[in-house]
Write an enzyme that holds these catalytic residues in place. Structure first.
Site, PDB file in Angstrom:
ATOM      1  N   LYS A 112      -8.883  -4.067  68.686  1.00 23.87           N
ATOM      2  CA  LYS A 112      -7.728  -4.069  69.324  1.00 23.87           C
ATOM      3  C   LYS A 112      -7.903  -5.277  70.620  1.00 23.87           C
ATOM      4  O   LYS A 112      -7.120  -6.167  70.783  1.00 23.87           O
ATOM      5  CB  LYS A 112      -7.268  -2.827  69.870  1.00 23.87           C
ATOM      6  CG  LYS A 112      -6.327  -2.589  71.005  1.00 23.87           C
ATOM      7  CD  LYS A 112      -6.133  -1.439  71.556  1.00 23.87           C
ATOM      8  CE  LYS A 112      -5.124  -1.428  72.446  1.00 23.87           C
ATOM      9  NZ  LYS A 112      -3.696  -1.449  71.911  1.00 23.87           N
ATOM     10  N   ASN A 123       1.066   7.606  59.322  1.00 24.66           N
ATOM     11  CA  ASN A 123       1.763   6.955  60.410  1.00 24.66           C
ATOM     12  C   ASN A 123       1.001   5.269  60.559  1.00 24.66           C
ATOM     13  O   ASN A 123       1.157   4.722  61.801  1.00 24.66           O
ATOM     14  CB  ASN A 123       1.402   7.639  61.948  1.00 24.66           C
ATOM     15  CG  ASN A 123       2.335   8.738  61.992  1.00 24.66           C
ATOM     16  OD1 ASN A 123       3.360   8.506  61.851  1.00 24.66           O
ATOM     17  ND2 ASN A 123       2.076   9.819  62.921  1.00 24.66           N
ATOM     18  N   SER A 158      14.767   7.253  77.384  1.00 23.01           N
ATOM     19  CA  SER A 158      13.682   6.608  78.300  1.00 23.01           C
ATOM     20  C   SER A 158      14.490   5.284  78.868  1.00 23.01           C
ATOM     21  O   SER A 158      15.161   4.469  78.212  1.00 23.01           O
ATOM     22  CB  SER A 158      12.453   6.057  77.502  1.00 23.01           C
ATOM     23  OG  SER A 158      12.762   5.592  76.478  1.00 23.01           O
ATOM     24  N   HIS A 177      18.587  12.540  68.182  1.00 25.40           N
ATOM     25  CA  HIS A 177      18.541  11.049  67.951  1.00 25.40           C
ATOM     26  C   HIS A 177      17.369  10.999  66.863  1.00 25.40           C
ATOM     27  O   HIS A 177      16.273  11.538  66.701  1.00 25.40           O
ATOM     28  CB  HIS A 177      18.069  10.775  69.340  1.00 25.40           C
ATOM     29  CG  HIS A 177      17.578   9.253  69.080  1.00 25.40           C
ATOM     30  ND1 HIS A 177      18.446   8.212  68.829  1.00 25.40           N
ATOM     31  CD2 HIS A 177      16.073   8.722  69.089  1.00 25.40           C
ATOM     32  CE1 HIS A 177      17.661   6.995  68.775  1.00 25.40           C
ATOM     33  NE2 HIS A 177      16.263   7.159  68.815  1.00 25.40           N
ATOM     34  N   CYS A 200      15.668   7.508  64.530  1.00 21.15           N
ATOM     35  CA  CYS A 200      15.529   6.129  64.306  1.00 21.15           C
ATOM     36  C   CYS A 200      14.471   5.796  63.666  1.00 21.15           C
ATOM     37  O   CYS A 200      13.922   6.726  62.750  1.00 21.15           O
ATOM     38  CB  CYS A 200      15.198   5.448  65.812  1.00 21.15           C
ATOM     39  SG  CYS A 200      13.867   6.235  66.580  1.00 21.15           S
ATOM     40  N   HIS A 242      14.696  -3.562  70.161  1.00 20.01           N
ATOM     41  CA  HIS A 242      13.584  -4.109  69.789  1.00 20.01           C
ATOM     42  C   HIS A 242      13.033  -5.586  70.366  1.00 20.01           C
ATOM     43  O   HIS A 242      12.001  -5.704  70.197  1.00 20.01           O
ATOM     44  CB  HIS A 242      13.139  -3.830  68.149  1.00 20.01           C
ATOM     45  CG  HIS A 242      13.233  -2.520  67.668  1.00 20.01           C
ATOM     46  ND1 HIS A 242      14.653  -1.994  67.363  1.00 20.01           N
ATOM     47  CD2 HIS A 242      12.490  -1.489  67.522  1.00 20.01           C
ATOM     48  CE1 HIS A 242      14.570  -0.728  66.997  1.00 20.01           C
ATOM     49  NE2 HIS A 242      13.087  -0.448  67.216  1.00 20.01           N
TER      50      HIS A 242
HETATM   51  N1  GLN Z   1      14.143  10.290  74.089  1.00 19.85           N
HETATM   52  C1  GLN Z   1      13.109   9.176  73.384  1.00 19.85           C
HETATM   53  C2  GLN Z   1      13.270   7.926  74.360  1.00 19.85           C
HETATM   54  O1  GLN Z   1      14.395   7.401  74.771  1.00 19.85           O
HETATM   55  C3  GLN Z   1      13.505   8.995  72.098  1.00 19.85           C
HETATM   56  C4  GLN Z   1      12.517   7.965  71.462  1.00 19.85           C
HETATM   57  C5  GLN Z   1      12.533   7.839  70.158  1.00 19.85           C
HETATM   58  O2  GLN Z   1      13.541   8.032  69.426  1.00 19.85           O
HETATM   59  N2  GLN Z   1      11.452   7.129  69.349  1.00 19.85           N
HETATM   60  O3  GLN Z   1      12.339   7.144  74.422  1.00 19.85           O
HETATM   61 ZN    ZN Z   2      14.694   6.410  68.588  1.00 18.53          ZN
END
Ligand code: GLN
Ligand code: ZN
EC number: 2.1.1.14
Length: 761
Positions: free
Chosen positions: A23, A115, A441, A649, A651, A701
Site C-alpha cells: 500500500k 469485499n 456525512s 439509503h 448505494c 465520486h
Molecule cells: N450515512 C453514510 C454517509 O453519509 C452513508 C454512507 C454510505 O452509504 N456508504 O457517509
Molecule cells: Zn451511500
C-alpha cells in the site's frame, strides 16, 4: 520427471503486506515520491519476504507456495498477462485501473460475494489477445533466485471472460471470444513449460455462481472446451484448476472430465458455509473421478480457528473416495480476504485471542491437517482448546440477548400502521415540495482526521476531542442552513467508519489494530469481528443527534447503520446462522431508534448500502437471504412511532435485481444512488414501490461540481417516472470523501435546481 501436487497448500495469500508495505509503495509511487525502480524493488522484497514467511510457516514442498502476484488487482494482472488488456509501462497499468485526467478508469466491481473489488476488462468485437508470458516468467525466476519453487496463479479463461464486459457498442459477448483467448493461454503454458515450471494454478470461480451472462450449462461447456484445448498442449505445466467461493456444479464435472482425463488437480471449496448451502457436496466431491483432489477445507474467508479434528475427518472421508492420485489440503479461497496474522494484535481480549486464525495461522492449519493428529499433536490440541473455550464462553452465548430475540415473532414483521397511515401522521413534519437533504456525512477535514489520530494516541484529551467534534457539527449545521437544505444532518464527524463506529459501541464485537484487508488497489479496510451475541450497552448516537437538533429549527436526521451492512462489512460468526446476528442487531438498533425518538428526533435514517452485496451467488439461496435481511431492517423500525419518518439509503451497486426487497424494507423514504447511471434505476421502479424516493441527482465520486441545469435535468428525468409528491432531492451518497469547496458549490446548485423545478410544477 513430474512433481506431484504438494500435500498442503493455500489458494493465495494477502498481497498488501503485514505492515501494508505494498500500500505504502503504491501510494508513494502514485504521488511521485518514489520512482519506478524503488517501487519495483519494494514490491520484490515484499514478495520474497512472503515466500520466506510461507516456507517458515510450513509450506516447504515445491509448488506449495502460490505466486498470486498483482500490484493493483489479480484480474488486471491476468488481463495484462494474457493480453485482454495492454499497457506498455507500469504507469500505464495503473492508469487503466485509476484513470487519468483524460481517460476514465476501467470499471471496478465486487469480486463474487466478497469485499474485494476487481478491474473489469472490456472485450471488443475485434479483440485480439497478445500473450505476455514474461510477466509470469519474471515472477518464477525471481522466486527461484530466492530459493523457492513457486506455483504461478492466473485467473482462468472462463472466469476472465465471464467477469469481463463487452466494450462500448460491441455486438459480441465476451464469452464468444473464448477460443481466441485460450490460444493466448496456450502460449503462456508453453513458455512456462520451457522455463521448467511444472504446476500452474488457474482460478475458475465463475463456475460456482449463477451469473447473468451465462447459465451453469453454458459455463460448464465453456470449461470443457477451454480445458480440453489447454490439456491437449503437448509441452505444458500440469494444470491445477480451482473453484473457490462456493459449490461448482456442472462445471465440476466438466473440469474432472475435460480432455478425457480431466485437469491434473482440481480444487473444491469445502468450507462450512459452502457445505451448508449445498446438500451432499462432500459426497459429490468424494465420488468425483479426478486425478488429484485438493480439498479446500480451511475456511479462507473467516477469521476463526479451524476445528481441526472435524476437518481431518472430512479429509479422511475424501481420501477414501475415488481420486486415484490422492487428496491434498488447501484453503477454501485465497487468504487475501483475511488479515496477515493474529500475532500483530496486542489488544485483543485474552479469552478471544486464541479463537482466531488469520492468514499465517491458517497456513499452519493446512499443514497440520495434511500431517494428521499424530504428527501435529500440538496444533490439534490448540484447536481443541479454541473450539471448546469458544463454545463455552459467555461471549458466544448471552442469555438475555437470546431470550429477547427468542420472543420475537417468526417470519416477516410489519410496522404499524402501514405506509399510507404513516404518511398521514408524518404530514406534521411540514416539509416543502421536493424536499432536499443529504445522505449523512460531510467532508472529513484533515483537521478532524488529525484530531481523531491525536485522540487515539492520547495526545488530545476526551474533552478537547469532543469540543472539536461539536464545533464541526455546529459548522455543518450552519452551512446547511445557509444553503437552504430542508432536512439536515449532523455530518458524522465522530465516525471513523460507519460500521466500525457501531462495532466499537456494541457488545459482541471486537475490533483489531492491524487486521487490514485489501478492498481494492491500495485501499484496505479493517473489518470488526462478531465474536458472540450482540447487544447495546448504552445509546450510541443520541448525544450527537440531540446536540445537532438543538442548533436548528429544521429537522435533523438521526443516523444509523443497518444490520445487514454491519454484518456485510464485518467478519461474522460461523457458529450461528447470520440471521441470528441480524436479529440481534435489529433489536439493538430498535432501542437506539426509541432513544432517538425520546430525544426529540423526528426523522431517522438507517443506512443499508450493502444490502445487495450479501446476495448469495446461487439463485436458489437468494430469497432466504432477502427474507432475513429485510426482516432485520424491519426489526429496527418495528416499534417506531407512526409520526417518525424512517429513511434508508442504498448505494454501490445496481439494485434492479433486488428492487422488491428494497421496497420490502418498508422505509418511509429511500435514497438510492442513481446519478451515475442517469436515473436508470427508475425504470425498475414501478407500483411495487410505495414509499417516497430520493434518487441521487449528483455523483459524489469525483470533485466535479454538477451545474444547476444538469441537476435540474435529472430531477425532471426522475419526475417522468415518479410522482412529485413522493420525490426527494439528494446526492448519490455521503460526502465524507469530498472537500468543502466542491461540496458547498454542488449542494448550492442542488437546492437551486430543486427551486427551479419546483417552481414549474
Ligand atoms: N450515512 C453514510 C454517509 O453519509 C452513508 C454512507 C454510505 O452509504 N456508504 O457517509
Ligand atoms: Zn451511500
Amino acid at each position: 520427471m513430474t512433481t506431484n501436487f504438494p500435500t498442503a497448500t493455500i489458494e493465495g495469500y494477502p498481497r498488501i503486506g503485514a505492515n501494508r508495505e505494498l500500500k505504502r509503495a503504491l501510494e508513494a509511487f502514485w504521488a511521485g515520491r518514489i520512482d519506478e525502480e524503488t517501487f519495483r524493488s519494494a514490491a520484490h522484497s515484499l514478495r520474497v519476504d512472503t515466500y520466506n514467511r510461507l516456507q517458515d510457516a510450513g509450506l516447504k514442498e515445491d509448488y506449495s507456495i502460490p505466486a498470486d502476484v498483482a500490484y493493483y488487482d489479480q484480474v488486471l494482472e491476468t488481463s495484462l498477462t494474457v493480453g485482454t488488456l495492454q499497457a506498455d509501462s507500469l504507469q500505464a497499468e495503473f492508469d487503466l485501473a485509476r484513470g487519468t485526467k483524460d481517460t476514465p478508469a476501467l470499471e471496478m466491481t465486487k469480486w463474487f460475494d466478497t469485499n474485494y473489488h476487481y478491474i473489469v476488462p472490456e472485450i471488443a468485437d475485434d479483440q485480439s489477445f497478445t500473450p505476455n508470458p514474461q510477466r509470469v516468467l519474471d515472477i518464477v525466476e525471481e522466486a527461484k533466485q530466492a530459493g523457492h519453487t513457486v506455483r504461478p496463479v492466473l485467473v482462468g479463461p472462463v472466469t476472465l471472460l465471464a467477469l469481463a464486459k463487452p466494450a462500448l457498442d460491441a455486438k459480441t459477448a465476451p464469452l464468444d471470444h473464448l477460443d481466441a483467448l485460450v490460444e493466448s493461454y496456450k502460449a503462456i503454458l508453453e513458455a512456462l513449460a520451457e522455463a521448467g515450471v511444472e504446476w500452474l494454478q488457474l482460478a475458475e470461480p465463475a463456475l460456482v455462481a449463477d451469473l447473468a451472462v451465462a447459465t451453469d450449462t453454458e459455463l460448464a461447456d465453456a470449461a470443457t472446451s477451454a480445458y480440453s484445448a489447454l490439456l491437449a498442449v503437448e509441452n505444458r505445466p500440469q494444470l491445477y484448476v480451482t473453484t473457490p467461493y462456493g459449490s461448482a456444479r456442472k462445471g465440476l464435472k466438466a473440469l474432472a472430465t475435460a480432455g478425457g482425463k480431466g485437469v491434473d488437480a482440481l480444487h473444491v471449496d469445502l468450507s462450512v458455509g459452502t457445505l451448508a448451502l449445498t446438500e451432499g457436496y462432500l459426497d459429490t466431491v468424494k465420488n468425483l473421478p479426478v486425478k488429484h483432489l485438493v480439498a479446500g477445507l480451511v475456511d479462507g474467508r473467516n477469521v476463526w480457528a479451524a476445528n481441526l479434528r472435524d476437518l481431518r475427518e472430512k479429509f479422511g472421508t475424501l481420501s477414501a473416495g475415488t481420486a486415484p492420485g490422492g487428496v491434498s489440503v488447501s484453503t477454501s479461497v485465497s487468504l487475501q480476504h483475511v488479515p496477515h496474522t493474529v500475532d500483530a494484535e496486542t489488544h485483543l481480549p485474552v479469552d478471544v485471542a486464541t479463537w482466531f486464525s488469520f492468514a499465517d495461522e491458517k497456513v499452519a492449519e493446512v499443514v497440520a491437517l495434511a500431517a494428521g493428529p499424530l504428527d501435529a499433536s500440538e496444533a490439534y490440541a490448540k484447536s481443541d482448546r479454541a473450539v471448546r473455550t469458544r463454545a463455552e464462553s459467555a461471549r458466544s452465548h448471552n442469555e438475555a440477548v437470546q431470550s429477547r430475540t427468542g420472543a420475537l415473532p417468526e417470519g416477516q414483521v410489519q410496522r404499524q400502521p402501514e405506509f399510507a397511515g404513516r404518511q398521514k401522521a408524518q404530514e406534521a413534519l411540514d416539509l416543502p415540495k421536493l424536499p432536499t437533504t443529504t445522505i449523512g456525512s460531510f467532508p472529513q477535514t484533515p483537521e478532524i482526521r488529525a484530531a481523531r489520530a491525536a485522540h487515539r494516541t492520547g495526545e488530545l484529551g476526551d474533552a478537547d476531542y469532543q469540543d472539536a467534534l461539536r464545533a464541526e457539527v455546529k459548522s455543518v449545521i450552519e452551512l446547511q442552513e445557509r444553503l437552504g437544505l430542508d432536512v439536515l444532518v449532523h455530518g458524522e464527524p465522530e465516525r471513523n467508519d460507519m460500521v466500525q463506529y457501531f462495532a466499537e459501541l456494541l457488545d459482541g464485537f471486537v475490533v483489531t489494530e492491524n487486521g487490514w484487508v485489501q478492498s481494492y488497489g491500495s485501499r484496505c479496510t479493517r473489518p470488526p469481528i462478531v465474536v458472540g451475541d450482540i447487544s447495546r450497552p448504552e445509546a450510541m448516537t443520541v448525544e450527537w443527534a440531540k446536540y445537532a437538533q438543538s442548533l436548528s429549527d429544521k429537522h435533523v436526521k438521526g443516523m444509523l447503520t443497518g444490520p445487514v451492512t454491519i454484518l456485510a462489512w464485518s467478519f461474522v460468526r460461523d457458529d450461528v446462522h447470520q440471521s441470528v446476528s441480524a436479529d440481534q442487531l435489529g433489536v439493538a438498533l430498535a432501542d437506539e431508534v426509541r432513544d432517538l425518538e425520546e430525544a426529540g428526533i423526528k426523522i431517522i435514517q438507517i443506512d443499508e448500502p450493502a444490502l445487495r452485496e450479501l446476495l448469495p451467488l446461487r439463485e436458489e439461496d437468494r430469497q432466504e437471504y432477502l427474507d432475513w435481511a429485510v426482516r432485520s431492517f424491519r426489526l429496527v423500525s418495528l416499534e417506531a412511532r407512526p409520526e417518525t419518518q424512517i429513511h434508508t439509503h442504498l448505494c454501490y451497486s445496481e439494485f434492479g435485481q433486488i428492487i422488491d426487497a428494497v421496497a420490502g424494507l418498508d422505509a418511509d423514504v429511500t435514497s438510492i444512488e442513481a446519478a451515475r447511471s442517469r436515473m436508470e434505476l427508475l425504470a425498475d421502479i414501478d407500483d411495487r414501490f410505495h414509499s417516497e424516493l430520493g434518487p441521487g441527482i449528483y455523483d459524489i465520486h469525483s470533485p466535479r461540481v454538477p451545474s444547476v441545469a444538469e441537476q435540474a435535468e435529472l430531477i425532471r428525468a426522475a419526475l417522468k417516472n415518479f410522482p412529485a409528491d413522493r420525490l426527494w432531492i439528494n446526492p448519490d451518497c455521503g460526502l465524507k470523501t469530498r472537500g468543502y469547496a466542491e461540496t458547498e458549490a454542488a449542494l448550492r446548485n442542488m437546492v437551486l435546481a430543486r427551486d427551479e423545478v419546483a417552481a414549474s410544477l
